[in-house]
Each structure stands twice: as structure tokens, then as C-alpha cells.
Design a protein around this motif. Structure first.
Motif, PDB file in Angstrom:
ATOM      1  N   GLU A 176       0.832  -1.204   0.000  1.00  0.00           N
ATOM      2  CA  GLU A 176       0.000   0.000   0.000  1.00  0.00           C
ATOM      3  C   GLU A 176       0.864   1.251   0.000  1.00  0.00           C
ATOM      4  O   GLU A 176       0.553   2.232  -0.688  1.00  0.00           O
ATOM      5  CB  GLU A 176      -0.931  -0.025   1.209  1.00  0.00           C
ATOM      6  CG  GLU A 176      -1.989  -1.117   1.131  1.00  0.00           C
ATOM      7  CD  GLU A 176      -2.858  -1.179   2.372  1.00  0.00           C
ATOM      8  OE1 GLU A 176      -2.597  -0.399   3.314  1.00  0.00           O
ATOM      9  OE2 GLU A 176      -3.790  -2.010   2.409  1.00  0.00           O
TER      10      GLU A 176
ATOM     11  N   VAL B  57      -5.583   4.263  -0.996  1.00  0.00           N
ATOM     12  CA  VAL B  57      -5.085   3.009  -1.579  1.00  0.00           C
ATOM     13  C   VAL B  57      -5.764   1.822  -0.911  1.00  0.00           C
ATOM     14  O   VAL B  57      -6.207   0.877  -1.582  1.00  0.00           O
ATOM     15  CB  VAL B  57      -3.560   2.916  -1.423  1.00  0.00           C
ATOM     16  CG1 VAL B  57      -3.066   1.527  -1.839  1.00  0.00           C
ATOM     17  CG2 VAL B  57      -2.876   3.996  -2.256  1.00  0.00           C
ATOM     18  N   ARG B  58      -5.882   1.876   0.410  1.00  0.00           N
ATOM     19  CA  ARG B  58      -6.484   0.756   1.132  1.00  0.00           C
ATOM     20  C   ARG B  58      -7.940   0.565   0.721  1.00  0.00           C
ATOM     21  O   ARG B  58      -8.413  -0.563   0.575  1.00  0.00           O
ATOM     22  CB  ARG B  58      -6.366   0.985   2.635  1.00  0.00           C
ATOM     23  CG  ARG B  58      -6.851  -0.183   3.480  1.00  0.00           C
ATOM     24  CD  ARG B  58      -6.408   0.004   4.917  1.00  0.00           C
ATOM     25  NE  ARG B  58      -4.949   0.018   5.002  1.00  0.00           N
ATOM     26  CZ  ARG B  58      -4.263   0.740   5.878  1.00  0.00           C
ATOM     27  NH1 ARG B  58      -4.901   1.520   6.745  1.00  0.00           N
ATOM     28  NH2 ARG B  58      -2.947   0.685   5.894  1.00  0.00           N
TER      29      ARG B  58
ATOM     30  N   ILE C  19      -2.494   6.629   2.017  1.00  0.00           N
ATOM     31  CA  ILE C  19      -2.604   5.204   2.328  1.00  0.00           C
ATOM     32  C   ILE C  19      -4.075   4.801   2.445  1.00  0.00           C
ATOM     33  O   ILE C  19      -4.483   3.737   1.984  1.00  0.00           O
ATOM     34  CB  ILE C  19      -1.862   4.877   3.648  1.00  0.00           C
ATOM     35  CG1 ILE C  19      -0.347   5.031   3.468  1.00  0.00           C
ATOM     36  CG2 ILE C  19      -2.196   3.456   4.121  1.00  0.00           C
ATOM     37  CD1 ILE C  19       0.297   3.941   2.645  1.00  0.00           C
TER      38      ILE C  19
END
Length: 243
Positions: A38, A52-53, A49
Motif C-alpha cells: 500500500e 489506496v487501502r 494510504i
């Protein structure tokens, strides 16, 4: 830094989800391979982050990716052999599962029938490849299969002796043709067997057989294979876990 190429009206996590899905469909990573972390993806695309997660969560929910505790996130590889054991009792006297051997009876290129065109979502009369295959346990036939593939992506199969390649076709699709089977829909029916398949299975014509019909798809959802597997009713079982 890579830029996201999808519709700018969409949320960033959706655009990243679409970008990653496109890379999976294009075999940027192989089935079973880990994708970047990630943190790496966040740096590559200039995203947080959390964004992305959320994108990865979507792909995990769609069963394209899978998380493995302590190892990372991987391109999911489906276990298609399980359906054989869900519907048919293929095992030895000790109760151990046995994978049937494979014998290819014919490989032909021919125009698709309307039924095949519909199943594979092809234009009428498109060229397809038909495989006829017998599955055996200790030399005895237990399944007779008819398998249809769109010709263009599977052309290399026409020049290969499939009987020298082992009992599983999907690894061949992946390694030889670059086509990864990611998901499948299956239906189960019963019917009297016709004379041709009765001869293959060593049973009387009109004997009852169980038919598993499968449409297998790539990561994009496009059908890549349509197959009908016929097995004598004496091997049939139905197994389901209810919680």
C-alpha cells in the motif's frame, strides 16, 4: 509518479481500483503474485494510504485480490478443482480425493453455433476451438467433457499435444496463451446421455448423467471458456456446508 487515467469525476479510490483492475486484466502481475505494498502504491500514484487501502478493499471484496496475513496482498487464484469434489465422489478406498486423469479425444477449430456464441458472448459464426475430453480414475471413464474456447486468444492450443501436459487445462491457458481464469459460474442439471457420450462413459444410451455446465471468465468478466461435464449418476454426490 503515475497518473490515474480513468474518469476524473469518480472518487480517487474508485479510479485507483479501476487502474489496478486494468493492470490485473492485462497480466501486469501473474495469478498468485503479490502486488506492491500500500505504501508503494501510495507513493507511485501520489495518494494517501487510506485511499489506496479503500481501492484494494474493493478488489478484495470482488475476489480479484486476497490478503494473506503477514505476507501481503496477492492476485487471487481460484480453486476450480473443488467443484468436482462438491458434486462427484472421486476418492479411493481410504477416502482420499483423487484428481481424474485427462485424455483429450479431439481438438478442432470450427465456427461457433448460436448456443456457443451466446455462452461465450461472441458474434455469430465466430471461430472457436472445441476440445472433447475424457476424465478417468484408474483407467475407468468417469467424466466426458465438451469444452469451447474463443479461437483467437487460444490459438496456440491447436499446435500442442495436450495429452502430454497433465490433467489440468487452466495452467496451460495461463502459461501458453496468457489467459487467466479468475471466476466461473456453474449450473447443475441431469439428463439422459446421448449415444456418443454413453459410448465414452461405457454406459447405456439414455442412462442418467449429471451435467455441470461452467462459464469461466477472466479478470475483466469476459467469458473465456464454456464447458459441459457429464458424469454418471452413480458418482454423483452433493456436498454443502451450512452455517
Amino acid at each position: 509518479m503515475n497518473a490515474l487515467s480513468s474518469d476524473e469525476r469518480l472518487p480517487l479510490y474508485q479510479r485507483l481500483r479501476d487502474e489496478l483492475a486494468q493492470q490485473v486484466c492485462g497480466n501486469h502481475w501473474k495469478a498468485g503474485e503479490a502486488i506492491p505494498t500500500e505504501a508503494s502504491l501510495a507513493a507511485e500514484y501520489g495518494l494517501s494510504i487510506g485511499t489506496v487501502r479503500k481501492a484494494i478493499d474493493m478488489l478484495v471484496g470482488e475476489r480479484i485480490l486476497e490478503r494473506q496475513q503477514g505476507r501481503g496482498t496477492f492476485i487471487r487464484r481460484a480453486q476450480f478443482q473443488d467443484s468436482l469434489f462438491r458434486f462427484f465422489r472421486f476418492q479411493n478406498l481410504q477416502g482420499e480425493r483423487l484428481v481424474p486423469q485427462s485424455r483429450i479425444l479431439s481438438v478442432k477449430a470450427l465456427p461457433a453455433t448460436p448456443v456457443v456464441s451466446y455462452a461465450l458472448q461472441l458474434a455469430g459464426g465466430a471461430e472457436v476451438i472445441r476440445l472433447q475430453r475424457l476424465r478417468l480414475l484408474e483407467g475407468d471413464p468417469v467424466l466426458a467433457e465438451e469444452i469451447w474456447l474463443p479461437r483467437a486468444p487460444f490459438e496456440p492450443i491447436l499446435n500442442l499435444d495436450l495429452n502430454q501436459e497433465g490433467p489440468l487445462l487452466y495452467p496451460i491457458y495461463e502459461e501458453l496463451c496468457g489467459q487467466v481464469i479468475a471466476s466461473a459460474d456453474e449450473t447443475l442439471t441431469a439428463e439422459p446421455v446421448d449415444a456418443e457420450y454413453a459410448q465414452w462413459l461405457g454406459i447405456e444410451p439414455a442412462s442418467p448423467v449429471v451435467v455441470i455446465e461452467r462459464v469461466a471468465r477472466g479478470y475483466s468478466g469476459q467469458p473465456l471458456e464454456w464447458r459441459r461435464s457429464r458424469g454418471h449418476a452413480r458418482h454423483f454426490r452433493y456436498s454443502v456446508e451450512i452455517r
